[in-house]
Design a protein around this motif. Structure first.
Motif, PDB file in Angstrom:
ATOM      1  N   ASN A   1       0.834  -1.207   0.000  1.00 35.08           N
ATOM      2  CA  ASN A   1       0.000   0.000   0.000  1.00 35.08           C
ATOM      3  C   ASN A   1       0.863   1.249   0.000  1.00 35.08           C
ATOM      4  N   ALA A   2       0.784   2.000  -1.094  1.00 34.48           N
ATOM      5  CA  ALA A   2       1.538   3.243  -1.198  1.00 34.48           C
ATOM      6  C   ALA A   2       1.053   4.234  -0.142  1.00 34.48           C
ATOM      7  N   ASP A   3       1.969   5.052   0.315  1.00 35.46           N
ATOM      8  CA  ASP A   3       1.657   6.107   1.287  1.00 35.46           C
ATOM      9  C   ASP A   3       1.001   5.564   2.553  1.00 35.46           C
ATOM     10  N   SER A   4       1.538   4.475   3.053  1.00 36.96           N
ATOM     11  CA  SER A   4       1.043   3.911   4.314  1.00 36.96           C
ATOM     12  C   SER A   4       1.430   4.850   5.450  1.00 36.96           C
ATOM     13  N   ASN A   5       0.497   5.022   6.379  1.00 38.93           N
ATOM     14  CA  ASN A   5       0.784   5.839   7.563  1.00 38.93           C
ATOM     15  C   ASN A   5       0.195   5.147   8.797  1.00 38.93           C
ATOM     16  N   VAL A   6       0.418   5.737   9.951  1.00 34.79           N
ATOM     17  CA  VAL A   6      -0.029   5.132  11.208  1.00 34.79           C
ATOM     18  C   VAL A   6      -1.541   4.919  11.198  1.00 34.79           C
ATOM     19  N   THR A   7      -2.291   5.891  10.732  1.00 37.11           N
ATOM     20  CA  THR A   7      -3.756   5.787  10.730  1.00 37.11           C
ATOM     21  C   THR A   7      -4.234   4.636   9.854  1.00 37.11           C
ATOM     22  N   LYS A   8      -3.687   4.523   8.648  1.00 34.69           N
ATOM     23  CA  LYS A   8      -4.096   3.437   7.740  1.00 34.69           C
ATOM     24  C   LYS A   8      -3.740   2.069   8.319  1.00 34.69           C
ATOM     25  N   LEU A   9      -2.559   1.977   8.918  1.00 35.39           N
ATOM     26  CA  LEU A   9      -2.157   0.712   9.534  1.00 35.39           C
ATOM     27  C   LEU A   9      -3.074   0.363  10.705  1.00 35.39           C
ATOM     28  N   ALA A  10      -3.391   1.340  11.542  1.00 32.93           N
ATOM     29  CA  ALA A  10      -4.266   1.109  12.699  1.00 32.93           C
ATOM     30  C   ALA A  10      -5.638   0.623  12.244  1.00 32.93           C
ATOM     31  N   GLU A  11      -6.182   1.255  11.223  1.00 33.27           N
ATOM     32  CA  GLU A  11      -7.493   0.845  10.700  1.00 33.27           C
ATOM     33  C   GLU A  11      -7.440  -0.574  10.145  1.00 33.27           C
TER      34      GLU A  11
ATOM     35  N   SER B   1       2.376   2.953  16.261  1.00 33.79           N
ATOM     36  CA  SER B   1       3.559   3.821  16.367  1.00 33.79           C
ATOM     37  C   SER B   1       4.735   3.072  16.988  1.00 33.79           C
ATOM     38  N   LYS B   2       4.455   2.257  17.995  1.00 33.08           N
ATOM     39  CA  LYS B   2       5.516   1.471  18.635  1.00 33.08           C
ATOM     40  C   LYS B   2       6.100   0.452  17.654  1.00 33.08           C
ATOM     41  N   ILE B   3       5.235  -0.198  16.899  1.00 34.03           N
ATOM     42  CA  ILE B   3       5.706  -1.196  15.933  1.00 34.03           C
ATOM     43  C   ILE B   3       6.539  -0.528  14.845  1.00 34.03           C
ATOM     44  N   THR B   4       6.038   0.585  14.290  1.00 34.56           N
ATOM     45  CA  THR B   4       6.776   1.242  13.207  1.00 34.56           C
ATOM     46  C   THR B   4       8.107   1.806  13.714  1.00 34.56           C
ATOM     47  N   LYS B   5       8.139   2.258  14.954  1.00 34.65           N
ATOM     48  CA  LYS B   5       9.400   2.745  15.525  1.00 34.65           C
ATOM     49  C   LYS B   5      10.428   1.611  15.564  1.00 34.65           C
ATOM     50  N   LYS B   6       9.985   0.419  15.990  1.00 32.70           N
ATOM     51  CA  LYS B   6      10.879  -0.748  16.025  1.00 32.70           C
ATOM     52  C   LYS B   6      11.343  -1.129  14.621  1.00 32.70           C
TER      53      LYS B   6
END
Length: 157
Positions: A47-57, A67-72
């Protein structure tokens, strides 16, 4: 036990068996990576332009958990963040070369699992697939309504 209960228990049992069987190979081939990390990598790769909100949904998780997962994942060198020139507020993610390697391993494992289960799926007719997909879609929409009734906003938690 009525048929509704049989269907729900059947789905749960089927899902649990599949997870258990796949987990052995996944853990062996993807040592050091948690399933949530691998699935985030997969989502970002597809998915292009993935962000925290899209991942959470997508994962029915809170933004803070994502946010914790992406930071890791950034710390492990698997993803990198970027911003668009016209939107300095939003942060997006993309795979690094190392992230693409993990994504490829994960994709190959899924192909292997599909091949393992091919004998069953080859016996399913188009009509049977349509019927199952229709049921899944209806049930999913119902659960979406129930989630909204509960006033649950995944992103704000």
């Amino acid at each position: 036990m009525n048929k509704k209960e049989q269907v729900i228990l059947g789905f749960r049992d089927l899902f649990n068996k599949m997870v258990w069987l796949n987990k052995i190979k996944m853990e062996d081939c993807l040592k050091g990576y948690k399933p949530s990390e691998v699935h985030c990598i997969e989502y970002i790769g597809r998915n292009a332009d993935s962000n925290v909100t899209k991942l959470a949904e997508s994962f029915y998780m809170t933004r803070s958990a994502i946010s914790k997962i992406t930071k890791k994942l950034i710390e492990k060198g698997l993803i990198e963040s970027y911003q668009k020139p016209d939107n300095k507020k939003e942060i997006y993610f993309r795979l690094t070369e190392q992230g693409k390697i993990i994504d490829k391993i994960h994709e190959e494992l899924h192909k292997e699992f599909q091949e393992r289960d091919k004998a069953v799926f080859d016996q399913v007719t188009g009509e049977q697939y349509d019927s199952m997909l229709s049921f899944i879609e209806k049930y999913s929409r119902h659960l979406d309504v129930e989630i909204k009734k509960q006033g649950i906003d995944i992103q704000s938690e």
